[in-house]
Design an enzyme around this catalytic site. Structure first.
Site, short mmCIF file in Angstrom:
data_model
loop_
_atom_site.label_atom_id
_atom_site.label_comp_id
_atom_site.label_asym_id
_atom_site.label_seq_id
_atom_site.Cartn_x
_atom_site.Cartn_y
_atom_site.Cartn_z
CB CYS A 57 -0.90 0.08 1.15
SG CYS A 57 -2.25 -1.23 1.16
CB CYS A 89 11.99 -0.46 1.34
SG CYS A 89 11.68 -1.98 2.32
#
Length: 365
Positions: A190, A324
């Site tokens: 998401c 990340c």
């Protein structure tokens, strides 16, 4: 006696619109009240599922989640509010259920579902709803439900679409539809790909409906079928699937991190990286909008989706440290880099763990 009659009248009023449904009566409502449902995740799908089940009159809801509420959650995780930012998602959900229906008992499990805890936890419930956002938990939930003989309702969302299905003991399940997980990082999360908030509500509503049907016995459960939602076209379609007769039986839980390629092997903790930053080429594999919010100084930004085509842009004179948001995409990046001959590792827990462990003032999203 008068007090009891008063309580019954209140309950009848609360559920009067359900009790008025054809084929739905006092017996069905009693089954909901006696049911024990475990919800995995108090995030997007959980935020839709949990209040729906409580409002319908499910007697006991277990909620398992180890995350905290972040500002970026609020556009789709409507069970939480501004005052809950930084709070445990489970604690926030418990408070929301108490405000909505004090007759529902909530069992709070503020931890991540693991292979070490899943079987014992599942055994205490009649039904499991998996609203997790990662393949590690989805395969774990599917196998644990199979081993404990408990029906499983699962859903997933990505960008403008989503899907939901039901697995019952002996019938086709998640592994029949997806025998093996996709390569790490190949499916956008998401935070990387975005998500339409109303899609989360749509899929969550389907999951809640399936749960109510399974508990009460009304209707036909979504077994052997997947409902697929496309919000951009406003369309729904159905995919049928069957049990794979050649699949190996599930006899025990496994190492799902390794199975899904999300193992923290070859990962380095934020504390270790902080001491050795100069030893690495820092590679940010998030999306550009994420890097604008927060990044580690001196990083090269190459989103995971284009990494294989842009390897020549990476300084290989030093070992490459990929990072990340939470460490999932970077694990996939490390695998791609290693296959291409790079000396590579990745940041365990991602930049979010860096913020928690080393720099609480850093923006978390």
């Amino acid at each position: 006696m008068k007090h009891g009659r008063h309580e019954n009248r209140i309950m009848d009023l609360r559920y009067s619109r359900q009790l008025a449904l054809p084929g739905f009566g006092a017996d069905e409502q009693a089954r909901l009240a006696a049911s024990r449902v475990l919800v995995i995740g108090a995030g997007g799908l959980g935020s839709s599922v949990i209040p729906s089940l409580a409002a319908a009159g499910v007697g006991t809801i277990g909620i398992v989640d180890d995350d905290t509420v972040e500002l970026s959650n609020l556009h789709r995780q409507l069970i939480h509010g501004m005052a809950d930012v930084g709070r445990s998602k489970v604690a926030s959900a418990v408070a929301a259920v108490a405000a909505l229906n004090p007759e529902t008992t909530v069992i709070a499990v503020p931890e991540r579902l693991t292979a070490a805890t899943a079987l014992e936890l599942f055994a205490d419930f009649d039904l499991v709803l998996d609203g997790s956002d990662n393949f590690v938990t989805r395969y774990l939930a599917s196998d644990a439900a199979t081993l404990t003989g408990i029906p499983l309702v699962w859903g997933s969302v990505s960008q403008y679409g989503g899907q939901a299905s039901v697995a019952v003991p002996g019938g086709p399940g998640y592994r029949d539809l997806f025998p093996s997980p996709p390569p790490p990082g190949s499916v956008l999360s998401c935070e990387a790909g975005g998500v339409m908030p109303t899609v989360v509500a749509l899929v969550g509503s389907i999951m809640s409906t399936e749960a109510i049907k399974l508990i009460t016995g009304i209707g036909a459960p979504l077994t052997g079928r997947v409902t697929i939602v496309d919000a951009l076209t406003g369309s729904f379609r159905e995919l049928s699937f069957a049990k794979d007769p050649t699949a190996a039986p599930i006899t025990s839980l496994i190492d799902y991190e390794t199975f899904c390629g999300a193992s923290t092997a070859d990962g380095i903790t934020p504390a270790t990286l902080a001491e050795r930053t100069d030893e690495f080429t820092l590679l940010d594999v998030r999306e550009p909008w994420e890097a604008v919010l927060v990044s580690l100084p001196g990083s090269t930004l190459i989103p995971l989706g284009s990494l294989s085509q842009r390897l020549a842009e990476i300084d290989s004179s030093k070992p490459v440290m990929a990072y990340c948001h939470h460490g999932v995409r970077s694990a996939g990046a490390r695998a791609i880099l290693a296959a291409a001959g790079f000396d590579a590792s990745h940041l365990t827990g991602g930049i979010d763990a860096w913020a928690v462990d080393l720099d609480p003032a850093m923006t978390r999203y």
